[in-house]
Scaffold this motif. Structure first.
Motif, short mmCIF file in Angstrom:
data_model
loop_
_atom_site.label_atom_id
_atom_site.label_comp_id
_atom_site.label_asym_id
_atom_site.label_seq_id
_atom_site.Cartn_x
_atom_site.Cartn_y
_atom_site.Cartn_z
N THR A 98 2.20 5.28 2.37
CA THR A 98 2.81 4.73 1.16
C THR A 98 1.71 4.21 0.26
O THR A 98 0.62 3.88 0.72
N LYS A 122 5.73 1.98 -6.24
CA LYS A 122 5.36 2.22 -4.85
C LYS A 122 6.20 3.38 -4.33
O LYS A 122 7.42 3.42 -4.54
N VAL A 124 6.86 6.73 -1.23
CA VAL A 124 6.61 7.46 0.00
C VAL A 124 6.95 8.92 -0.25
O VAL A 124 7.70 9.24 -1.18
N VAL A 180 10.09 3.29 -3.73
CA VAL A 180 10.48 2.24 -2.77
C VAL A 180 9.80 0.92 -3.15
O VAL A 180 9.38 0.15 -2.30
N ARG A 188 7.61 -0.31 4.10
CA ARG A 188 7.32 1.04 3.61
C ARG A 188 6.58 1.88 4.65
O ARG A 188 6.83 3.08 4.79
#
Length: 399
Positions: A98, A122, A124, A180, A188
């Motif tokens: 992440t 942020k 993933v 996220v 994460r």
């Protein structure tokens, strides 16, 4: 021509002069300086990472440049590190990563679930599409991630920034990415392994046997088994027995939601072990069991834990771990065991995982303590060796 139109025309001509006649906007980037190169931990031989440095390429209109903030070490990474079963060397590993978007192509405005996506968010990653129509965001059952590529398990190429064991990773067009930003770093890092358990529980639910009042055995209390217990607990299942050979892991299983533990080292043979599991449920066998180890012996044992008409989800074998010896008459047919296999996850499971992590935190499960070790990128070799020694629980790599 209005005043506003004249201003826009002047700006357009200035941009064209600067860019040599093209007015196409460049990829957006944060105000902070992006270096010209990125370090990677390149697996160049079995049990050997080398820290290499490569130029950060230009980002296309459909691409994203992400600065890595953390990446979990998966058992799959450990297998590749030790044995190279996928024949990927040389490779930049890391698929539980992440980080923060620092540069983004003009065509990228939303993530794979339709949520707005931009600089500073942020993210993933999940899978990279291979033009397979069976892989869709909101279809639970058609295909899991096995039909697509994954960052961190890609052969090396001229980009090099293909895995999360790096300072920066290039997320290419055609990939799936999720915003996220509302989760903290440790949450994460746990998204990818938690999605494995969300998928397994969804598979288990298809049997019609796993219910709120089920007696559930979870065999194996590594990160996967512990997350399995946490998922079950957030669903409201309260009668969970954890089976493992490590007392520290069994103690943590209780904190994650298990109501009883069984250390298999305290029993002589599978029949005695099955009696131990039965006693943990007050004299009853399990209604359902999850097998979370990669051990063929563990797989053979778990049928003895399950009642007639019960269910089993096998999710421990992410690679070929060898053959298991069972008796089909006694273990499956006579008991009418309903068995499902589970392997990684679907895209939809990722979206469900975000809600699971928030729910687990809200009810006080200590997921933040699951990550016991964090190593800097330069210490990737020690991170993987720590994983192989089974020191601690979840191992993570940070910049």
């Amino acid at each position: 021509m209005t005043e506003q139109q004249r201003i826009e025309d002047i700006v357009r001509r200035v941009v064209e002069n600067i860019s040599g006649g093209s007015s196409a906007p460049a990829p957006k980037s944060l105000g902070t300086a992006i270096p010209k190169t990125s370090r990677v931990a390149m697996l160049t031989d079995k049990e050997h990472f080398e820290i290499k440095e490569y130029p950060i390429p230009e980002i296309g209109d459909d691409d994203i440049l992400v600065k890595m903030e953390g990446c979990g070490v998966c058992g799959t990474d450990a297998h590749e590190f030790k044995r190279d079963p996928f024949s990927l060397i040389p490779v930049v590993l890391g698929h539980e990563g992440t980080g923060e978007i620092v540069k983004i192509g003009k065509n990228v405005t939303r993530d794979s679930a339709g949520k707005p996506l931009g600089l500073g968010d942020k993210v993933v990653t999940c899978m990279i599409f291979k033009d397979n129509p069976d892989i869709t965001m909101f279809d639970l059952n058609k295909q899991n991630v096995g039909g697509a590529d994954v960052y961190g398990l890609l052969p090396d190429d001229d980009v090099h920034l293909n895995g999360w064991y790096a300072d920066y990773i290039v997320i290419r067009g055609g990939s799936t990415v999720f915003n996220v930003s509302n989760l903290d770093l440790d949450q994460r890092i746990l998204i990818e392994p938690a999605a494995v358990l969300i998928h397994a529980v969804e598979r288990a639910k298809t049997t019609g046997i796993l219910r709120f009042n089920s007696r559930v055995a979870v065999q194996g209390c590594g990160p996967i088994g512990l997350l399995c217990i946490a998922v079950l607990r957030t669903m409201g299942i309260e009668n969970i027995t954890a089976v493992d050979g490590n007392d520290k892991r069994l103690d943590f299983a209780l904190r994650m939601g298990a109501t009883a533990t069984v250390n298999f080292k305290n029993f002589d043979g599978r029949d005695a072990l099955a009696e131990g599991v039965k006693e943990s449920f007050g004299g009853y066998l399990a209604d359902f069991a999850f097998q979370c180890t990669g051990s063929p012996v563990a797989h053979a044992n778990i049928y003895k834990f399950i009642r007639n008409g019960g269910g089993l989800c096998e999710l421990g074998f992410f690679i070929n771990g060898g053959d298991a010896t069972i008796n089909p008459h006694f273990d499956i047919c006579a008991k009418e065991i309903t068995t499902v296999g589970s392997w990684v996850y679907t895209l939809r499971d990722y979206a469900t995982t975000f809600d699971f992590l928030k729910r687990a935190k809200a009810i006080g499960l200590p997921l933040d303590e699951l990550i016991t070790h964090k190593f800097h990128l330069a210490d990737a070799n020690e991170a993987l060796q720590t994983n192989l020694r089974q020191d601690g629980l979840k191992i993570a790599i940070i910049p």
